[in-house]
Design an enzyme around this catalytic site. Structure first.
Site, PDB file in Angstrom:
ATOM      1  N   ALA A 238       9.794   3.196   2.647  1.00  0.00           N
ATOM      2  CA  ALA A 238      10.661   4.302   3.067  1.00  0.00           C
ATOM      3  C   ALA A 238      11.654   3.792   4.101  1.00  0.00           C
ATOM      4  O   ALA A 238      11.620   2.628   4.509  1.00  0.00           O
ATOM      5  CB  ALA A 238       9.818   5.437   3.648  1.00  0.00           C
ATOM      6  N   GLU A 268      19.065  -2.784  10.357  1.00  0.00           N
ATOM      7  CA  GLU A 268      19.246  -3.740   9.270  1.00  0.00           C
ATOM      8  C   GLU A 268      20.669  -4.278   9.268  1.00  0.00           C
ATOM      9  O   GLU A 268      21.608  -3.490   9.434  1.00  0.00           O
ATOM     10  CB  GLU A 268      18.919  -3.075   7.929  1.00  0.00           C
ATOM     11  CG  GLU A 268      17.463  -2.611   7.829  1.00  0.00           C
ATOM     12  CD  GLU A 268      17.152  -1.911   6.503  1.00  0.00           C
ATOM     13  OE1 GLU A 268      18.096  -1.683   5.695  1.00  0.00           O
ATOM     14  OE2 GLU A 268      15.980  -1.595   6.278  1.00  0.00           O
ATOM     15  N   HIS A 287      14.753  -5.010   2.538  1.00  0.00           N
ATOM     16  CA  HIS A 287      15.197  -3.763   1.909  1.00  0.00           C
ATOM     17  C   HIS A 287      15.661  -4.019   0.470  1.00  0.00           C
ATOM     18  O   HIS A 287      16.773  -3.684   0.080  1.00  0.00           O
ATOM     19  CB  HIS A 287      16.316  -3.106   2.722  1.00  0.00           C
ATOM     20  CG  HIS A 287      16.461  -1.636   2.442  1.00  0.00           C
ATOM     21  ND1 HIS A 287      17.083  -0.777   3.309  1.00  0.00           N
ATOM     22  CD2 HIS A 287      16.089  -0.871   1.367  1.00  0.00           C
ATOM     23  CE1 HIS A 287      17.072   0.458   2.805  1.00  0.00           C
ATOM     24  NE2 HIS A 287      16.469   0.412   1.630  1.00  0.00           N
ATOM     25  N   GLY A 289      13.354  -3.317  -2.227  1.00  0.00           N
ATOM     26  CA  GLY A 289      12.364  -2.686  -3.101  1.00  0.00           C
ATOM     27  C   GLY A 289      12.961  -2.131  -4.375  1.00  0.00           C
ATOM     28  O   GLY A 289      12.356  -2.210  -5.447  1.00  0.00           O
TER      29      GLY A 289
END
Length: 335
Positions: A238, A268, A287, A289
């Site tokens: 998430a 990020e 990040h 996924g």
């Protein structure tokens, strides 16, 4: 899908997967892309100076000022499902629908969440680093997941897929989702609990599958980490802001967390001085996924189809619209 009308579509990234780009090109669209490495102000410049009809939004911010700068803008579609980078209120005030591509990257995100869970449980990344450094560190403290309780916060498409795999592994599964009142079909072994705290207290592995909003920002804070079982694991594909990062770092250093697997972070790219980088019990991925070729193609195609349908006056799926109330009235377009 073809149309004699030429629309201008702005993709806030340097590329769009061919599956989506081909749809836009076939419809005669003029497609603009954000240059690689461009500053955030470049988004504003494009919207202020080009007759953009639709934005396919990637990860950069789409602020109220950006939306206001483009009088021709009629629809925004997220290349994915998280709209934390889009000022939805500003779009709604203009009557501009903000849509998402639900389910397009669900399988990829599911597999990443499971990969992080296995890696954290068996210390795979740490052992790989040890071996490459010339040390034969055959640790004996990896844990078996069978029989351990998986707690899910959020039971959407990804949460349900993770639950199915966990149940097949022999893990008891508990979950909380304010929008889910009955156990979904095929997940009869899962137990729904009435609150986040009840899940947190009994989970050996806690996996977060919630969007970022006012209710979920900082959801996992120091108080909730203190409730977790000693030796437990946190997994999050998430948004990074769902976790209070300083509290997470403390929980990893001093307990109760055994390990964490993170695909997202509060900032990020992750800063070079982040304490997370120095912790051997954290598995980190940047990040990605939902960034497999298959997922990128599905998101690009879904976003392209949505913006083309709307621009051509065709109905769009209201369940994929974050602000469906605006679909009852036309967007405010100024000459």
């Amino acid at each position: 899908m073809t149309s004699p009308t030429r629309f201008t579509v702005f993709v806030t990234a340097p590329t769009l997967a061919p599956a989506g780009a081909e749809l836009l090109n076939a419809a005669g669209c003029r497609v603009l892309y954000l240059q690689a490495g461009a500053e955030a102000s470049a988004v504003h410049q494009v919207l202020a100076h080009e007759p953009v009809d639709a934005v396919i939004s990637r990860t950069v911010d789409l602020a109220a000022a950006d939306i206001a700068a483009c009088p021709t803008l009629r629809i925004i579609c997220k290349h994915g499902v998280g709209v934390g980078n889009i000022d939805v209120a500003a779009a709604s005030a203009r009557g501009i629908p903000v849509c998402v591509t639900p389910g397009a990257n669900a399988q990829s995100v599911t597999e990443m969440a499971l990969g992080l869970m296995f890696a954290a449980a068996r210390r795979i990344a740490w052992m790989d680093a040890e071996l490459r450094a010339g040390r034969w560190s055959r640790v004996q403290d990896g844990i078996e997941l069978h029989g351990r309780t998986l707690g899910l916060i959020g039971l959407g498409e990804v949460g349900q897929r993770v639950a199915r795999v966990a149940l097949a592994l022999g893990m008891p599964v508990v979950a909380f989702d304010p929008g889910v009142s009955t156990v979904p079909a095929g997940l009869e072994g899962l137990r729904l609990l009435p609150s986040v705290d009840e899940v947190v207290c009994i989970a050996d592995v806690l996996s977060l599958h919630v969007p970022l909003n006012a209710a979920t920002c900082g959801l996992m804070n120091a108080a909730r980490f203190a409730q977790m079982r000693p030796g437990s694991i946190l997994i999050t594909p998430a948004r990074g802001e769902v976790v209070d990062e300083p509290a997470l770092i403390t929980a990893l250093r001093d307990g109760p967390l055994r390990a964490a697997g993170l695909d997202t972070m509060a900032t990020e790219p992750l800063p070079a001085n982040s304490p997370l980088l120095a912790l051997p019990n954290v598995v980190l991925t940047p990040h990605v996924g939902g960034s497999t070729p298959a997922a990128l193609a599905a998101m690009a195609q879904g976003a392209a189809r949505t913006v083309l349908a709307y621009l051509q006056g065709e109905p769009i799926d209201a369940s994929a619209c974050i602000n469906p109330q605006v679909l009852a009235r036309p967007a405010s377009v100024h000459p």
